[in-house]
Design an enzyme around this catalytic site. Structure first.
Site, PDB file in Angstrom:
ATOM      1  N   TYR A 145      21.882  33.549  29.679  1.00 21.38           N
ATOM      2  CA  TYR A 145      22.989  33.023  28.834  1.00 21.38           C
ATOM      3  C   TYR A 145      23.832  34.157  28.596  1.00 21.38           C
ATOM      4  O   TYR A 145      23.363  35.018  27.733  1.00 21.38           O
ATOM      5  CB  TYR A 145      22.548  32.107  28.007  1.00 21.38           C
ATOM      6  CG  TYR A 145      23.362  31.963  26.911  1.00 21.38           C
ATOM      7  CD1 TYR A 145      24.633  31.305  27.185  1.00 21.38           C
ATOM      8  CD2 TYR A 145      23.058  31.946  25.554  1.00 21.38           C
ATOM      9  CE1 TYR A 145      25.404  30.810  26.218  1.00 21.38           C
ATOM     10  CE2 TYR A 145      23.968  31.721  24.449  1.00 21.38           C
ATOM     11  CZ  TYR A 145      25.243  31.102  24.871  1.00 21.38           C
ATOM     12  OH  TYR A 145      25.961  30.609  23.872  1.00 21.38           O
ATOM     13  N   ASP A 230      13.755  29.913  23.525  1.00 18.85           N
ATOM     14  CA  ASP A 230      15.075  29.022  23.091  1.00 18.85           C
ATOM     15  C   ASP A 230      15.031  27.595  24.007  1.00 18.85           C
ATOM     16  O   ASP A 230      15.069  27.959  25.073  1.00 18.85           O
ATOM     17  CB  ASP A 230      16.156  29.943  23.618  1.00 18.85           C
ATOM     18  CG  ASP A 230      17.457  29.117  23.226  1.00 18.85           C
ATOM     19  OD1 ASP A 230      17.434  27.893  23.166  1.00 18.85           O
ATOM     20  OD2 ASP A 230      18.595  29.843  23.078  1.00 18.85           O
ATOM     21  N   ILE A 232      16.640  25.021  23.725  1.00 18.48           N
ATOM     22  CA  ILE A 232      17.951  24.229  23.371  1.00 18.48           C
ATOM     23  C   ILE A 232      18.023  23.010  24.239  1.00 18.48           C
ATOM     24  O   ILE A 232      18.702  22.041  23.917  1.00 18.48           O
ATOM     25  CB  ILE A 232      19.066  25.219  23.187  1.00 18.48           C
ATOM     26  CG1 ILE A 232      20.230  24.338  22.850  1.00 18.48           C
ATOM     27  CG2 ILE A 232      19.560  25.862  24.641  1.00 18.48           C
ATOM     28  CD1 ILE A 232      21.599  25.548  22.488  1.00 18.48           C
TER      29      ILE A 232
HETATM   30  C1  LIG Z   1      20.239  29.316  25.977  1.00 13.65           C
HETATM   31  C2  LIG Z   1      21.552  28.796  24.732  1.00 13.65           C
HETATM   32  N1  LIG Z   1      21.182  29.268  23.639  1.00 13.65           N
HETATM   33  C3  LIG Z   1      21.981  28.954  22.703  1.00 13.65           C
HETATM   34  C4  LIG Z   1      23.023  28.585  22.767  1.00 13.65           C
HETATM   35  C5  LIG Z   1      24.233  28.465  21.671  1.00 13.65           C
HETATM   36  O1  LIG Z   1      24.122  27.065  21.264  1.00 13.65           O
HETATM   37  P1  LIG Z   1      24.688  26.615  20.032  1.00 13.65           P
HETATM   38  O2  LIG Z   1      25.854  25.956  20.163  1.00 13.65           O
HETATM   39  O3  LIG Z   1      23.788  25.400  19.026  1.00 13.65           O
HETATM   40  O4  LIG Z   1      24.939  27.736  18.959  1.00 13.65           O
HETATM   41  C6  LIG Z   1      23.343  28.068  23.882  1.00 13.65           C
HETATM   42  C7  LIG Z   1      24.624  27.737  24.527  1.00 13.65           C
HETATM   43  O5  LIG Z   1      25.505  27.400  25.387  1.00 13.65           O
HETATM   44  C8  LIG Z   1      22.499  28.277  25.124  1.00 13.65           C
HETATM   45  O6  LIG Z   1      23.022  27.901  26.375  1.00 13.65           O
END
Ligand SMILES: Cc1ncc(COP(=O)(O)O)c(C=O)c1O
Length: 478
Positions: A145, A230, A232
């Site tokens: 990312y 991570d 997410i």
């Molecule tokens: C792998 C990953 N980590 C973190 C983030 C950041 O997310 P947030 O909007 O919750 O700060 C993203 C956003 O695209 C992401 O893809």
């Protein structure tokens, strides 16, 4: 006298990456079906807009919550004054239950081990501050990312050393790639504090296998390091194989007595509601750790990026509604699956393929190597510019994700309507058809010499291996 600090001006932020430049170009000329039908379509933004109606209908059925009332009485003052950085207990409980639900309730999370943060951005940075000194390193598998350069390195001074993954095994992490990255760090005199992975992966849109996760745990156990996972996109998995959280692997190993309490204290999860619930504007993230010291330090640090109390109140009610969350998770998955299918088919019709293992995320990892004029990152940039300025699609080039092979692009599918996606695919198909006679043919690619390969690697490594310490040095010299 320098007007701004070195930190404020150092370029390890990564803002000059094509990932962010594409967004800027989109902002100047955004597509709109009526106002600007020839504008740029944004396919470089991992947003989920497919299930807003579900959230809105819940809000309509629960007007008290959005109106900051409890049992008909206003709690406005209570919320306006609430400022405990430990977070609302009811929200933390609802959030950990939601995280467990996403993981099929195979594991549970203790609300005392969660730290609330303003999104995963803040969670990742906070963990860097807690776990590493300036000049120490974390290993990250490529492609990764693009925001990580900013989130992990910029303010903390922590370095990223890439774990080089390749298309030969669908970019999976191997033991030799891990060892190689570790050696690379040693050569650069960097002390490695841990490994950070995204599972499911951004930008690959794939989930990690159990064997990859076990490999990672063995590695950090052996090297006495941390592992940050991570997660997410954990609720954004739309087809098999299912998502497996690193927490499940720890539990499995615990059950088999292949367990080391020290190891589980060195594994930390990052989560956020930006993707799974499609609420990036609400800024809701979290760190989950079984390490009391990490939880205490991160809680203190969370003062710099708290989640507002009205957001916590609203979401504790929404996520506390189990019937709603269960339905949301499954319906959202169905919609994502349909949408991803549309993108894959549209690409296929244009003669473009993507990673076969794509089962998660809000994007596909698309193989456009056959459209490159040569097997170089210069050619990738050239193609990206054509797609951005001529085809009017903003997609993210692999180089911005530190991919080691030219020709891969991340293409998002959930931040637009079906009609817009169809139009994007039509534009791309026409481009490929018209472009075929030009220099971009797979024949030419096969002819690409070993020399151009090594050139591309060299020019890439400048980009991939640029260290924030070097940035600092350059800055000081300026
Ligand atoms: C792998 C990953 N980590 C973190 C983030 C950041 O997310 P947030 O909007 O919750 O700060 C993203 C956003 O695209 C992401 O893809």
């Amino acid at each position: 006298m320098k007007l701004l600090s070195t930190k404020a001006t150092c370029n390890s932020h990564g803002q000059d990456s094509s990932y962010f430049l594409g967004w800027e170009e989109y902002e100047k000329n955004p597509y709109d079906v009526v106002q600007n039908p020839k504008g740029i379509i944004q396919m470089g933004l991992a947003e989920n807009q497919l299930s807003f109606d579900l959230l809105e209908s819940w809000l309509a059925k629960n007007p008290d919550v959005a109106g900051f009332k409890r049992d008909g009485k206003s709690i406005f003052r209570e919320l306006a004054l609430f400022q405990d950085y430990h977070g609302l207990p009811s929200f933390k409980k609802a959030l950990v239950d939601f995280m467990a639900e996403i993981r099929g309730n195979k594991i549970t999370f203790d609300p005392n081990h969660i730290v609330l943060t303003a999104g995963a951005t803040s969670a990742n940075e906070t963990l860097m501050f807690c776990l590493a000194e300036q000049g120490e390193a974390f290993l990250l598998p490529t492609p990764y990312y693009p925001g990580f350069d900013r989130d992990l390195k910029w303010r903390t001074g922590v370095e990223i050393v890439p774990i080089q993954c390749t298309s030969s095994n669908n970019f999976q992490i191997t033991e030799s790639a891990l060892q190689q990255a570790h050696e690379e760090a040693k050569k650069k005199n960097l002390r490695v504090k841990g490994v950070l992975v995204t599972n499911p992966s951004n930008p690959l849109g794939t989930t990690m296998s159990k064997s990859e996760l076990n490999l990672l745990i063995d590695f950090i156990k052996d090297k006495d390091m941390h592992l940050i996972s991570d997660e997410i996109y954990s609720g954004t998995v739309f087809t098999s194989p299912n998502f497996v959280s690193v927490m499940e692997i720890l539990k499995e190993r615990n059950d088999l007595k292949d367990f080391d309490a020290n190891v589980s204290e060195r594994v930390h999860i990052v989560y956020s509601l930006s993707k799974d619930l499609g609420l990036p504007g609400f800024r809701v993230g979290a760190i989950y750790s079984e390490n009391d010291m990490v939880v205490a330090a991160a809680t203190k640090m969370s003062s710099f990026g708290l989640v507002s109390s009205q957001t916590q109140y609203l979401l504790s009610a929404m996520l506390g509604d189990k019937k709603f969350t269960r339905n949301y998770i499954s319906e959202n998955q169905k919609r994502l699956k349909k949408r991803q299918g549309m993108l894959v088919l549209g690409l296929q019709k244009a003669g473009i393929s993507c990673l076969k293992t794509n089962n998660a995320g809000l994007f596909c990892w698309v193989d456009m190597r056959n459209l490159l004029s040569s097997n170089t990152f210069e050619a990738e940039m050239e193609l990206w510019k054509k797609i951005l300025y001529n085809v009017k699609l903003n997609i993210s080039p692999g180089a911005s994700c530190h991919c080691t092979e030219p020709g891969w692009f991340r293409v998002c599918f959930a931040n637009m309507s079906e009609d817009t996606l169809n139009l994007a695919m039509k534009r791309l198909k026409d481009f490929v058809a018209n472009n075929n006679g030009e220099e971009c043919s797979s024949n030419k690619r096969t002819r690409s010499t070993q020399a151009s390969r090594s050139f591309s690697r060299k020019s890439l490594s400048n980009w991939v291996f640029r260290l924030s310490s070097r940035d600092r040095h350059e800055q000081e010299e300026r």
